[in-house]
Write an enzyme that holds these catalytic residues in place. Structure first.
Site, PDB file in Angstrom:
ATOM      1  N   HIS A 119     -14.814  15.099  21.127  1.00 37.00           N
ATOM      2  CA  HIS A 119     -13.481  14.469  21.240  1.00 37.00           C
ATOM      3  C   HIS A 119     -13.343  13.274  20.297  1.00 37.00           C
ATOM      4  O   HIS A 119     -12.581  12.351  20.586  1.00 37.00           O
ATOM      5  CB  HIS A 119     -13.197  13.978  22.662  1.00 37.00           C
TER       6      HIS A 119
ATOM      7  N   SER B 206      -5.270   4.697  -7.297  1.00 38.57           N
ATOM      8  CA  SER B 206      -3.860   4.752  -6.900  1.00 38.57           C
ATOM      9  C   SER B 206      -2.992   4.228  -8.041  1.00 38.57           C
ATOM     10  O   SER B 206      -3.426   3.400  -8.839  1.00 38.57           O
ATOM     11  CB  SER B 206      -3.669   3.866  -5.664  1.00 38.57           C
TER      12      SER B 206
END
Lengths: 430, 430, 430, 430
Positions: free
Chosen positions: A158, A280
């Site tokens: 999980h 970027s």
């Protein structure tokens, strides 16, 4: 160069319709051309064996087919919109160079079985490549599992910290995954290895073609006997090859997801090699794991191609032009998927882990399961032990990750990874 | 020409990885380039309005953006693998021609919002085209419904002859379908008409951008305000545009299926215009309805593209490189789908029916439902009437197809097609 | 009866959330329960072999597992919403009947490997069933191919009459298709036959489990060694089993499409057995081929289930609750798909053809390809022959369908169906 | 109770085939029954208006339809395998209670338009529910955006820390997303709001039905006029409703992914309410975010249902039994999807953030973009500024997150969230 093969004198053809009919077909055919040539050679030799072609005719045609392949590979011959498809291009070349003899190549075959056999040969090569790439990833993952056998890392369920695990177990998990993927690709290869050439337009032909000879020459495992089935199998075999690719890419996606998490600032478990990173356009501070993201994305081509193919196949028996649409999605997915796989081996090999940080991420509550199982050996029923440990989670502080993974003796787990057995499975794939 | 924008001096880039990163991105960008230029112009004017650019700077940049568009359209400037993507190409051109001024264009924006806005503008044009093509098909189908209002044809359920129908009702059915498709395309256009430019990399920027001005200049209905949502909507809006396309192509598929049946030798209800037919490479006797089959196949691109896109979108908030993969399936599906639609209007207009054969295909048992309903007006409960007629199917022989369709007075049915109401709906779409 | 296993005293659970968590899970588990019990027995025997359970403890537990199975099969024990899932029901039963001893069954396992092994055993049974049903269809189709070997029927491409074919070739085509489907189902069975039990929550356990013994007892081909991979394979193996089912259903769809056409009034080639037909609620005259239509529709469950499963699998390594969603689509698709296949054998066997009408549907133009090929044996290049025959289509009138199919000697075609070879392939599947 | 409506005396029906034909149809019909009853009432009133039913007949039938609805809702009348479908159950009830009068209800309609109208009414209710739930989520997200407007949190791209963001911007992003989703659901509702009742089996009927009256009584926006189109729209409208649901669930998935990350030990940004958590069956230490994972998984039902539906729709015009298969995937997806959405509002409201930890997660490099943009106001071209800042990343240390988000003045960004504008959009949805 030429109008379509089937064009009769009294037909005028509207350009817009022709473009729609053609689609990107002939461009896609560049990936199939060498297979079409190879199958044409086998067909010609088969015709010669049943005396439909004279020995010298077949020799001339075979020579020109070789010449065409050379011209195509050198760039001298360009397969482009001048031709309706690669099949027409072959016939055009042979007729241009050999005249009447060239016009004989299409005896006893149809473009319907021609595209089937070219695609089948193409799929065979792709699946061979898939087997090889899966084996390569598995082999490198095994090497790293060996090297990191005893290094602890946290195990998650999980996405929550669960129990201590090891880097060796993580790498071995991917090794076994890609071994299974290679095994599946190999059995898919067997399944699709059926020769459709010699079934003509879907109903056979009034010639005693030597189909077994052609099957053998082209290296197929069996002959696809029934002409109606040969046509009906178009799309079917392609789907199965895509599935084999998809299974490998599902594991690439899992791996990429793990790495995407592990390379966050918050986890900071792993570093990618510099060349797997980009920057970027607006943020001067960024180094991004783009390759890992595109590897994660690679799986998408498989459901895309599958859905497109499947939507085309709701049809009665026999050839329908709809089937032309199977080509694009298949070729695009295969290329993108295999290109992705080609990068994974290196990534697995060069990935760096911060073993100190991995160790620190194992907190004491994660020993709870170990403790509960230990209590069972003192006769405490497991469900009781579970409840007792849940109440005493703060008493687990003096345990170590090393002890935990050393004690994980169930076969396949940290203390008994069975790497030799995995290596044997890998080797047995040949 | 240049390495990637984000490249720093200490980076070496492996070619194979670069090719994988690039994929077919820059080639696909050719379809987006004019939209990227248009959005760049709006961005520059917006920067000028908030004094980030001087008037003369913005004028120079705008001039060069126009020049770039001209060069691109004339073929003088080719967008190819020299560039990482269309965004880099714009910045490259401006920097080459204007030096430092050109380097200012990227102020306050990121490639993340740049690709969003270019795609949004592209989608808007595609949806406008979709509306127009659906309206065109609907309009021609209405014309033919009017012309064939009283011509009987058999109506089928389960592909079995069921009740008399009319050619007018068949054409009107497709008219109403494409009206609904146009309506959906129009409302989808409204929904996606939200301007994402000005959200930068997904978190806005420290400049008071005039986003409303840009929204207005680019003709969007509203501003997509939140930068995180702008990023998260990548793929979402594309899926909805694909759905609108898909709805129209579902109707193209129905129409094509009908025609595929109607042009069999066994039905022989309809003839296609000669230029919608092709021949076979092996069978000299064949004339095949290839265009109709490829129209039927066209829908497949939508589930293909949808599945591929959807598989990419299981991600946390923010930009991820995975999203690059949304571009190819979107552009391919839109192009193929709209190309298909562009042929349908003409097909609907030129289709020829053999009205004699249609009439002959109505056999007497098909009047059973008429008879059962008539009995109800004599007070026989419908279920009784149904059973009685089932026993007396051979007593229906003196009825005619004309009487049957004349009596079919339920609104929308043969005797009351409501073509004017459909025409009004079509007109109301503007 | 009980709250969830993991419930601690200080937790209150909101009903609505609990219902959302549960979904239809426990109802679906009814199909998996016997497999969970079988795996539990193997687990218990394995624990006994490594002395985690005393002989008498394991005997008692095994006895109660048998009792539970009996109670479940007799309807005495109902698996319903009282339980979180089938795993909890087993533990509840054992604890109720055996007290502390029952609480020991969960030693060394987790629900994570429990659901994996139960699903794997279920899949194995489904695939065995799939193999059997495909073989049954193939066998009956072979019988009919033998019986109708020499009966002509028209062969279609593009749904247009193309060349003479035979009923024998049509049946043999489906025989070969279902032989290939059986072959694929068998190899898929091999591939998924890997035992995941003993991998616990995905990281193994601190007990030297006798996994090889469990693998052997449960009849698996190999042990799935790595615990991380065992978890990551959830969904993967299910997808592959669905693919095998899908391949068979693709052929069911082709067959159904053919029959849907053949039973139209216009074709009227075939009749369905009466009980494969139904009527209409409004039209007294109708007999509809509903079963054939629902057989054609059956394939849809496979892409449905696949898409749903695939959408769940974009996750990092380890168990996630998302995976619960794999159960419903898998079980529904398997049941519907196998129910459909169970009807096909009988349909193939009982189908009646109107051989006179089939023969009449072969018109003289359909001999054009035969003639063109014949001309090649007189030395006319095929492309020339093709053009010549295209000009002389009206000169083919004195040929017969029987001659045409007798001359179709290419292996697999009408005159050389190779039914014995197909029968051998079928037999070799064991 | 009864055999099928269409059963004639000479038919025997094989049980296995009947079960396959029935599938789970009548069980699914429980969700459609009240809509079928409502439409039956409108149909009866319409028949009375054109004098096909006497006033007292229609009164009696309407009375019994109300009684049936009461009996169904109280559980006194159970819709089960005794009936072929819900349509037969209605006719059965009316005939049992009213004799001959009951047999009149089916006058002028067919099960073909009956299932269309019941499904359409059902879809309308589902879409209304969808609008309401999206608005609820948006409203609570807006409230929280207001409350956390000034709380910094890190902004990510590529899952890498990128620039400072704010909790307000994160919540506002989801507010805008669900506003758009509500808007789409509302326009989808408009689009599907077309009344198909009165088109009978797909060809209308020989009665001047008062369709406009029925349309008005049932509250539809328009009449679906053409009977052929009404049939052809089966599946089309369902797909569009599923898309609207899917768009909302895509945003639920994004939100869930964020929370899945934010609740890891490594991020530890957020806490879920206790009742949104569960435990493990083997690991005493675990608290798992199962609800969030199942919310993430919820989207999968949409592509699952879409793929299944789409695969059924490749058909010629008119009703085909294949279409029965559209019911199951539609009903299952709608129910699961809306159940998921019903939990999201509360989750958004109760989610707790660790604002201290969010603030600490903003490291100094994340101010690089701010700095680069600032330099542009000093006249440095952006690309220059970008390169300069990239070299001086260690000079950003004295900046604060508060300053950064205060300066983020582009509309929609942290300092100018435009919550009032979003609230207005939400209100304007009515």
């Amino acid at each position: 160069v030429t109008g379509p093969i089937w064009q009769k004198s009294d037909t005028t053809v509207d350009d817009r319709i022709m473009r729609f009919l053609a689609g990107e077909d002939v461009i896609l055919d560049r990936q199939l051309f060498v297979y079409d040539i190879a199958a044409s050679k086998a067909h010609v030799r088969g015709l010669a064996r049943i005396d439909v072609l004279h020995a010298d005719e077949s020799e001339q045609i075979l020579g020109e087919l070789d010449a065409l392949q050379d011209a195509f590979e050198s760039g001298e011959f360009v397969l482009d919109e001048r031709f309706e498809d690669c099949h027409s291009a072959i016939e055009f070349w042979l007729t241009e160079t050999l005249g009447d003899i060239g016009k004989k190549v299409h005896t006893g075959r149809s473009r319907n079985d021609q595209i089937l056999v070219a695609t089948r040969l193409y799929l065979r090569d792709q699946l061979l490549d898939l087997v090889a790439r899966c084996k390569d990833v598995a082999s490198r993952a095994l090497d790293r599992a060996r090297a990191h056998r005893d290094e602890p890392m946290p195990g998650y369920t999980h996405m929550q910290r669960a129990v201590p695990s090891s880097l060796g177990m993580w790498f071995a998990g991917f090794a076994e995954a890609f071994i299974d993927d290679a095994m599946l690709a190999a059995s898919t290869l067997d399944w699709i290895s059926a020769n459709p050439l010699g079934t003509a337009a879907g109903y056979g032909v009034n010639l005693p073609l030597d189909r077994e000879g052609v099957t053998e020459e082209l290296g197929f495992e069996r002959t696809q006997l029934n002409p109606i089935y040969a046509q009906n199998s178009r799309g079917k075999f392609e789907l199965q090859a895509l599935d084999a690719l998809g299974q490998a890419l599902l594991d690439v996606r899992r791996l990429s997801w793990d790495l995407s998490l592990f390379t966050t600032h918050e986890f900071a478990f792993a570093d990618l090699p510099e060349r797997f990173m980009t920057g970027s356009s607006i943020m001067p501070n960024k180094r991004n794991p783009d390759v890992v993201e595109l590897l994660r994305a690679a799986y998408a081509v498989v459901p895309g191609a599958r859905s497109e193919l499947e939507s085309l196949l709701s049809l009665p028996s026999g050839y329908h032009r709809d089937l032309q649409g199977t080509k694009g999605p298949l070729l695009r997915a295969m290329r993108r998927g295999l290109d992705a796989l080609a990068l994974v081996g290196e990534l697995v090999e060069q990935l760096e882990f911060d073993t100190e940080r991995l160790r620190e991420a194992i907190n004491s509550e994660m020993y709870a399961t170990d403790r509960a199982v230990e209590l069972t050996s003192e006769g405490v029923p497991f469900r009781e032990a579970y409840r007792r440990v849940a109440r005493e989670l703060d008493e687990l502080g003096d345990r170590t990750a090393d002890d935990s993974i050393d004690a994980r003796t169930s076969p396949g787990a940290c203390a008994d990874l069975r790497l030799d057995e995995l290596a044997q499975r890998l080797d047995s794939l040949g």
